[in-house]
Write an enzyme that holds these catalytic residues in place. Sequence first.
Site, PDB file in Angstrom:
ATOM      1  N   ARG A   1       0.806  -1.152   0.108  1.00 39.86           N
ATOM      2  CA  ARG A   1      -0.174  -0.006   0.012  1.00 39.86           C
ATOM      3  C   ARG A   1       1.000   1.078   0.046  1.00 39.86           C
ATOM      4  NH1 ARG A   1      -5.949   1.081   0.078  1.00 39.86           N
ATOM      5  NH2 ARG A   1      -5.914   3.224   0.349  1.00 39.86           N
TER       6      ARG A   1
ATOM      7  N   ILE B   1      -7.867   6.129   0.704  1.00 39.74           N
ATOM      8  CA  ILE B   1      -7.401   6.743   1.673  1.00 39.74           C
ATOM      9  C   ILE B   1      -5.667   6.792   1.328  1.00 39.74           C
ATOM     10  CG2 ILE B   1      -7.032   6.925   4.247  1.00 39.74           C
ATOM     11  CD1 ILE B   1      -9.711   7.086   3.321  1.00 39.74           C
TER      12      ILE B   1
ATOM     13  N   ASN C   1     -10.775  17.431  -0.167  1.00 43.30           N
ATOM     14  CA  ASN C   1     -11.818  16.169  -0.198  1.00 43.30           C
ATOM     15  C   ASN C   1     -13.351  16.768  -0.194  1.00 43.30           C
ATOM     16  OD1 ASN C   1     -12.741  13.461  -0.750  1.00 43.30           O
ATOM     17  ND2 ASN C   1     -13.080  13.600   1.590  1.00 43.30           N
ATOM     18  N   THR C   2     -14.196  16.247  -0.925  1.00 41.88           N
ATOM     19  CA  THR C   2     -15.427  16.465  -0.878  1.00 41.88           C
ATOM     20  C   THR C   2     -16.297  15.028  -0.276  1.00 41.88           C
ATOM     21  OG1 THR C   2     -17.610  16.991  -1.739  1.00 41.88           O
ATOM     22  CG2 THR C   2     -15.917  15.896  -3.192  1.00 41.88           C
ATOM     23  N   HIS C   3     -17.074  15.431   0.798  1.00 40.07           N
ATOM     24  CA  HIS C   3     -17.733  13.928   1.376  1.00 40.07           C
ATOM     25  C   HIS C   3     -19.172  14.082   1.282  1.00 40.07           C
ATOM     26  CE1 HIS C   3     -18.053  10.604   3.942  1.00 40.07           C
ATOM     27  NE2 HIS C   3     -18.846  11.092   4.685  1.00 40.07           N
TER      28      HIS C   3
ATOM     29  N   ASP D   1      -6.476  15.234   6.178  1.00 37.81           N
ATOM     30  CA  ASP D   1      -5.425  15.035   6.971  1.00 37.81           C
ATOM     31  C   ASP D   1      -5.179  13.507   7.208  1.00 37.81           C
ATOM     32  OD1 ASP D   1      -7.220  15.518  10.510  1.00 37.81           O
ATOM     33  OD2 ASP D   1      -7.323  14.025   8.752  1.00 37.81           O
TER      34      ASP D   1
ATOM     35  N   ASP E   1     -11.639  11.489   6.727  1.00 40.62           N
ATOM     36  CA  ASP E   1     -12.634  12.397   6.534  1.00 40.62           C
ATOM     37  C   ASP E   1     -12.688  13.348   7.663  1.00 40.62           C
ATOM     38  OD1 ASP E   1     -15.005   9.936   4.959  1.00 40.62           O
ATOM     39  OD2 ASP E   1     -13.510  11.487   4.015  1.00 40.62           O
TER      40      ASP E   1
HETATM   41  C1  GRF Z   1     -19.501  12.216  -4.217  1.00 43.87           C
HETATM   42  O1  GRF Z   1     -20.726  12.383  -3.787  1.00 43.87           O
HETATM   43  C2  GRF Z   1     -18.461  12.169  -3.454  1.00 43.87           C
HETATM   44  O2  GRF Z   1     -18.676  12.783  -2.282  1.00 43.87           O
HETATM   45  C3  GRF Z   1     -18.512  10.672  -2.993  1.00 43.87           C
HETATM   46  O3  GRF Z   1     -18.793  10.027  -4.111  1.00 43.87           O
HETATM   47  C4  GRF Z   1     -19.465  10.857  -5.004  1.00 43.87           C
HETATM   48  C5  GRF Z   1     -18.611  10.900  -6.409  1.00 43.87           C
HETATM   49  O4  GRF Z   1     -19.583  11.215  -7.374  1.00 43.87           O
HETATM   50  N1  GRF Z   1     -17.245  10.436  -2.341  1.00 43.87           N
HETATM   51  P1  GRF Z   1     -18.794  11.665  -8.565  1.00 43.87           P
HETATM   52  O5  GRF Z   1     -17.774  10.715  -9.155  1.00 43.87           O
HETATM   53  O6  GRF Z   1     -17.891  13.013  -8.621  1.00 43.87           O
HETATM   54  O7  GRF Z   1     -19.798  11.780  -9.719  1.00 43.87           O
END
Ligand code: GRF
Length: 205
Positions: free
Chosen positions: A67, A94, A109-111, A143, A147
Amino acid sequence: KRLVVLVSGSGTNLQALLDAIETAGPEAYGAEIVAVGADRAGIEGLARAERAGIPTFVRRVKDHDTRDAWDAALAEAVAAYEPDLVVSAGFMKIVGKVFLARFGGRFVNTHPALLPSFPGAHGVRDALAYGARVTGCTVHFVDDGVDTGPIIAQGVVEVREEDYEDEGAALHERIKEVERKLLVDVVGRLARNGYRIEGRKVVIQ
Ligand code: GRF
């Protein structure tokens, strides 16, 4: 500013960034996407980059002995494009200590949940299972946790009764509508204005 975007799936967040930069122009938006990377081949996210004429790369965990070797290889692949900011837009791995040593503090990152609630790979499903009445999405710096990095912005989405009928598929789509707007806004502001991270607080100039 130079952005590298990491994806693992459909790439609709990536597409939102591509469209915003195309519409505003890279100068006005404050950034251009110089490469798109993924942990697997053949995904729509990579096809979106190719259609936009943006270089792509794939680094699969199974192609590396350990990894940590994958983590170092991913860091190398990203570093080759000399990004100012790295954006995980649905990237489902990760990263490790080598990647964070190089890009920590400029890796976003977007969650699809309101962190710290419902971290991990099933944020939408977990919020629904918990019976949350509102959920949403979070854009944060990455970090060394999962998340857990400093939150930059969040968006709220109401949970509806019918969301219990399709395991959260409709809810995730509603979240993604908010998430795409949030990500485009945040990345643009980080790129244009500059920012400071002070403990858990993010200050965008
Ligand atoms: C997003 O909602 C992201 O937050 C989550 O998976 C989805 C990815 O969507 N981890 P996309 O690949 O950007 O359409």
